[in-house]
Design a protein around this motif. Structure first.
Motif, PDB file in Angstrom:
ATOM      1  N   GLU A 135       0.807  -1.222   0.000  1.00  0.00           N
ATOM      2  CA  GLU A 135       0.000   0.000   0.000  1.00  0.00           C
ATOM      3  C   GLU A 135       0.841   1.275   0.000  1.00  0.00           C
ATOM      4  O   GLU A 135       0.341   2.349  -0.351  1.00  0.00           O
ATOM      5  CB  GLU A 135      -0.958   0.011   1.200  1.00  0.00           C
ATOM      6  N   ASN A 136       2.106   1.161   0.339  1.00  0.00           N
ATOM      7  CA  ASN A 136       3.019   2.305   0.265  1.00  0.00           C
ATOM      8  C   ASN A 136       3.712   2.404  -1.085  1.00  0.00           C
ATOM      9  O   ASN A 136       4.511   3.320  -1.308  1.00  0.00           O
ATOM     10  CB  ASN A 136       4.069   2.209   1.374  1.00  0.00           C
ATOM     11  N   GLY A 137       3.425   1.462  -1.962  1.00  0.00           N
ATOM     12  CA  GLY A 137       4.021   1.465  -3.294  1.00  0.00           C
ATOM     13  C   GLY A 137       5.466   1.019  -3.324  1.00  0.00           C
ATOM     14  O   GLY A 137       6.137   1.144  -4.350  1.00  0.00           O
ATOM     15  N   GLY A 138       5.972   0.502  -2.193  1.00  0.00           N
ATOM     16  CA  GLY A 138       7.406   0.243  -2.104  1.00  0.00           C
ATOM     17  C   GLY A 138       8.136   1.527  -1.754  1.00  0.00           C
ATOM     18  O   GLY A 138       9.005   1.567  -0.893  1.00  0.00           O
ATOM     19  N   TYR A 139       7.797   2.593  -2.434  1.00  0.00           N
ATOM     20  CA  TYR A 139       8.114   3.960  -2.039  1.00  0.00           C
ATOM     21  C   TYR A 139       6.973   4.825  -2.576  1.00  0.00           C
ATOM     22  O   TYR A 139       6.279   4.424  -3.527  1.00  0.00           O
ATOM     23  CB  TYR A 139       9.495   4.403  -2.544  1.00  0.00           C
ATOM     24  N   PRO A 140       6.717   5.985  -1.984  1.00  0.00           N
ATOM     25  CA  PRO A 140       5.442   6.674  -2.243  1.00  0.00           C
ATOM     26  C   PRO A 140       5.365   7.441  -3.560  1.00  0.00           C
ATOM     27  O   PRO A 140       5.049   8.635  -3.587  1.00  0.00           O
ATOM     28  CB  PRO A 140       5.316   7.609  -1.033  1.00  0.00           C
ATOM     29  N   HIS A 141       5.643   6.765  -4.649  1.00  0.00           N
ATOM     30  CA  HIS A 141       5.418   7.346  -5.975  1.00  0.00           C
ATOM     31  C   HIS A 141       3.938   7.149  -6.309  1.00  0.00           C
ATOM     32  O   HIS A 141       3.394   6.060  -6.105  1.00  0.00           O
ATOM     33  CB  HIS A 141       6.297   6.643  -7.004  1.00  0.00           C
ATOM     34  N   PRO A 142       3.249   8.156  -6.822  1.00  0.00           N
ATOM     35  CA  PRO A 142       1.812   8.008  -7.091  1.00  0.00           C
ATOM     36  C   PRO A 142       1.484   6.864  -8.032  1.00  0.00           C
ATOM     37  O   PRO A 142       0.427   6.226  -7.893  1.00  0.00           O
ATOM     38  CB  PRO A 142       1.411   9.368  -7.683  1.00  0.00           C
ATOM     39  N   ILE A 145       1.643   3.595  -5.978  1.00  0.00           N
ATOM     40  CA  ILE A 145       0.476   3.467  -5.105  1.00  0.00           C
ATOM     41  C   ILE A 145      -0.766   3.102  -5.917  1.00  0.00           C
ATOM     42  O   ILE A 145      -1.568   2.251  -5.508  1.00  0.00           O
ATOM     43  CB  ILE A 145       0.270   4.763  -4.306  1.00  0.00           C
ATOM     44  N   MET A 146      -0.929   3.701  -7.088  1.00  0.00           N
ATOM     45  CA  MET A 146      -2.055   3.346  -7.952  1.00  0.00           C
ATOM     46  C   MET A 146      -1.929   1.907  -8.449  1.00  0.00           C
ATOM     47  O   MET A 146      -2.929   1.179  -8.565  1.00  0.00           O
ATOM     48  CB  MET A 146      -2.154   4.310  -9.127  1.00  0.00           C
ATOM     49  N   THR A 147      -0.710   1.469  -8.735  1.00  0.00           N
ATOM     50  CA  THR A 147      -0.493   0.076  -9.143  1.00  0.00           C
ATOM     51  C   THR A 147      -0.969  -0.870  -8.058  1.00  0.00           C
ATOM     52  O   THR A 147      -1.621  -1.892  -8.335  1.00  0.00           O
ATOM     53  CB  THR A 147       0.989  -0.166  -9.459  1.00  0.00           C
ATOM     54  N   HIS A 148      -0.651  -0.553  -6.817  1.00  0.00           N
ATOM     55  CA  HIS A 148      -1.137  -1.357  -5.690  1.00  0.00           C
ATOM     56  C   HIS A 148      -2.660  -1.397  -5.678  1.00  0.00           C
ATOM     57  O   HIS A 148      -3.270  -2.478  -5.571  1.00  0.00           O
ATOM     58  CB  HIS A 148      -0.626  -0.776  -4.370  1.00  0.00           C
ATOM     59  N   LYS A 149      -3.286  -0.248  -5.782  1.00  0.00           N
ATOM     60  CA  LYS A 149      -4.748  -0.175  -5.680  1.00  0.00           C
ATOM     61  C   LYS A 149      -5.433  -1.035  -6.736  1.00  0.00           C
ATOM     62  O   LYS A 149      -6.357  -1.799  -6.438  1.00  0.00           O
ATOM     63  CB  LYS A 149      -5.208   1.281  -5.813  1.00  0.00           C
ATOM     64  N   ILE A 150      -4.990  -0.908  -7.990  1.00  0.00           N
ATOM     65  CA  ILE A 150      -5.696  -1.636  -9.044  1.00  0.00           C
ATOM     66  C   ILE A 150      -5.368  -3.126  -9.010  1.00  0.00           C
ATOM     67  O   ILE A 150      -6.205  -3.949  -9.378  1.00  0.00           O
ATOM     68  CB  ILE A 150      -5.426  -1.035 -10.433  1.00  0.00           C
TER      69      ILE A 150
END
Length: 293
Positions: A135-142, A145-150
């Motif tokens: 959920e943090n994206g590995g690091y907080p690149h938008p 984070i969107m990749t995680h969500k979808i």
């Protein structure tokens, strides 16, 4: 379930597949597993990080085409299939306050629509295992984070014929396991850092560990360790194919290969969803699946 094992790795940008789990993918390819990398964006707003290529007018003007060519080369090296989800890179916002994301970028995409594109890919490829970011994206690149969500949404929605009808998105498919990439973990970093110092080498990880300490970095659960040291050289070759993004003289390549193989011969994952029985810790992303395949 069919006889063929299939792994899907969902990433934000071209080069992410080569820096996160590449040795794992190469290992499974060598075993006859079908591996598909889904790249969500074209990496159009990525900075040119290789000092030798900075200021190259052609690259700056044609960055999308250049990064696509780099991805093609890395894909060939890893032996994987690859497809684009079709979104535009959001860029990494910097400043205080952070500027708004550019209109039309992946970070501002409708989550259900973007997940639908991934659902279509899942149903077509039919992976038993999917890997992505936490959920943090590995690091907080938008885009991460969107990749995680979808990815999390599509893992469940691939079976939902009401939300994503089969006549538009293909016949439903039920993936069995979802993992988060956790290759940049503290245990690995500390082990390599200490091994380098003990052998009289400089370590590229001192600043990493200092930043993590200052930020009170919390460790994720590492449920799955994939032995893949024999494929580290393939991983590095694929990463170097992304020439605009990787400095060949940078920190990525400062740990001698023999030390890497001896001290940390695995890549790590966090199992977050499973529809099959498995025992932790694991040494195989397909644990609990192979016997039924």
């Amino acid at each position: 379930m069919t006889d063929q094992l299939r792994l899907m790795a969902v990433h934000a940008h071209p080069d992410d597949e080569s820096s996160k789990g590449a040795a794992t993918m190469a290992k499974y390819v060598s075993e006859g597993v079908d591996v598909l990398v889904v790249t969500c964006t074209g990496g159009e707003r990525g900075s040119i990080l290789n000092p030798k290529l900075q200021g190259d007018a052609y690259i700056e003007e044609h960055i999308h085409e250049v990064r696509k060519k780099e991805m093609d080369e890395a894909r060939e090296i890893l032996g994987v299939e690859q497809e684009w989800l079709g979104y535009v890179d959001s860029g990494l916002p910097e400043g205080d306050p952070l500027p708004p994301l550019p209109e039309g970028c992946f970070g501002l995409a409708d989550v259900d629509e973007a997940a639908g594109r991934l659902v279509r890919s899942i149903r077509a490829f039919r992976p038993q295992v999917i890997t992505t970011y936490d959920e943090n994206g590995g690091y907080p690149h938008p885009d991460h984070i969107m990749t995680h969500k979808i990815s999390v949404l599509a893992f469940e929605a691939a079976t939902d014929k009401e939300k994503y009808p089969e006549d538009e998105f293909g016949p439903v498919w039920e993936p069995q396991k979802l993992y988060y990439n956790q290759g940049f973990n503290k245990q690995r970093t500390v082990a390599l850092h200490e091994a380098l110092l003990a052998r009289g080498h400089e370590s590229p990880y001192g600043d990493w560990l200092k930043r993590w300490a200052e930020a009170d970095h919390k460790e994720r659960e590492l449920t799955t360790h994939i032995p893949c040291a024999d494929f580290y050289e393939i991983r590095d070759k694929a990463l170097l194919a992304h020439a605009t993004q990787i400095d060949p003289d940078g920190g990525w390549f400062r740990v001698p290969m023999d030390i890497q193989r001896e001290v940390w011969p695995t890549e790590e994952y966090e199992l977050v969803k499973s529809r099959v029985d498995t025992s932790l810790p694991e040494s195989d992303l397909f644990a609990g699946i192979r016997d039924n395949a």
